[in-house]
Design a protein around this motif. Sequence first.
Motif, mmCIF file in Angstrom:
data_model
loop_
_atom_site.group_PDB
_atom_site.id
_atom_site.type_symbol
_atom_site.label_atom_id
_atom_site.label_comp_id
_atom_site.label_asym_id
_atom_site.label_seq_id
_atom_site.Cartn_x
_atom_site.Cartn_y
_atom_site.Cartn_z
ATOM 1 N N ALA A 296 0.036 -0.565 -4.092
ATOM 2 C CA ALA A 296 -1.115 -1.180 -4.764
ATOM 3 C C ALA A 296 -0.867 -1.292 -6.266
ATOM 4 O O ALA A 296 -1.245 -2.284 -6.896
ATOM 5 N N ARG A 299 1.451 -4.162 -6.817
ATOM 6 C CA ARG A 299 0.809 -5.421 -6.485
ATOM 7 C C ARG A 299 -0.222 -5.842 -7.520
ATOM 8 O O ARG A 299 -0.366 -6.999 -7.866
ATOM 9 N N ARG A 300 -0.996 -4.853 -8.000
ATOM 10 C CA ARG A 300 -2.112 -5.179 -8.912
ATOM 11 C C ARG A 300 -2.020 -4.360 -10.181
ATOM 12 O O ARG A 300 -2.424 -3.206 -10.195
ATOM 13 N N LYS A 302 -3.272 -2.609 -13.308
ATOM 14 C CA LYS A 302 -4.636 -2.072 -13.423
ATOM 15 C C LYS A 302 -5.520 -2.895 -14.342
ATOM 16 O O LYS A 302 -6.674 -3.133 -14.057
ATOM 17 N N ASN A 304 -6.266 -6.363 -15.970
ATOM 18 C CA ASN A 304 -5.908 -7.778 -16.035
ATOM 19 C C ASN A 304 -7.153 -8.636 -16.207
ATOM 20 O O ASN A 304 -8.249 -8.171 -16.117
#
Length: 304
Positions: A296, A299-300, A302, A304
């Motif tokens: 996670a 992928r993402r 924190k 943004n």
Amino acid sequence: FFTEMAASLWKKLLQTTKERMLQQRRTSLYVGAHGYEEELIKKKLQQFPGGSINLSKEDNGIGILILNNPKLMNAFTGTMMLELQERVTELENWKDGKGLIIYGAGNTFCSGSDLNAVKAMSNSQDGMNMCMFMQNTLTRLMRLPLISVALVQGKAIGGGAELTTACDFRLMTPGSEIRFVHKHMGLVPGWGGAARLVRIVGSGAALRLLSGAAGVDPQRALCLGLSEETLSSSDGTRALEEARVWLGQYTEGPASVVRAVKKVVAAGRELPLEAALRTEKDVFGTVWGGPANLQALVRRPKHN
């Protein structure tokens, strides 16, 4: 070297934490100190055969538990009580499990205990032992790290109504009914159903349901918070498919994370605040830095 040592210590810590949490879940409410004689009650229950409790474990992490005694509206015989304990043990050992659906064969849920067994165990010691045996089993069922759903078709009466409260959620089909009929039998719930019902609907509603002993239809169950949803179909196969879809919303993702979510909620539901917080910390430790967490983060980003 230090990295390997740290990884090894981390693994040991996780293992110890997991073992401790598992031990807590499996601990019985009643032991010999409470006057509980498990082997004695097992021998007694063995004398009342009939029906079965069937479990299938699917690749997607969903277990399907079927109460199978349609001739008696899925009433629990003695051997079915024993089989339920065995199935719960099997589910406790299912490391990839995420969810559980419980339903009855023949388009009805469960009509409680088989009266043949009840009549034969009408002395108070046998009754108390059966009560403690079923409370132990249903408490372990409730504490499973699986998100559980009772699919209520037809009638869930007496012990059947109590069984629905050992699940996290209840889904009802059109025309179905949950009824705590114990008062008409000169009894109160004995399988832990009263204590769990109070936690689900509150003490006032629980008192009305137990002292009134009236049937609760899907609409009233929704209003009370006893049921989550009324499914569109009463047909067994279609209702089961609807229940799968409903449960699927909550069991998506890695088993480790879904099971961790259930564990922290179960702790918050049952334990005093400080103990619940400590359990939450322990469970957090088992997923922090784990594969799902690391993926996670990649992928993402924190912020943004």
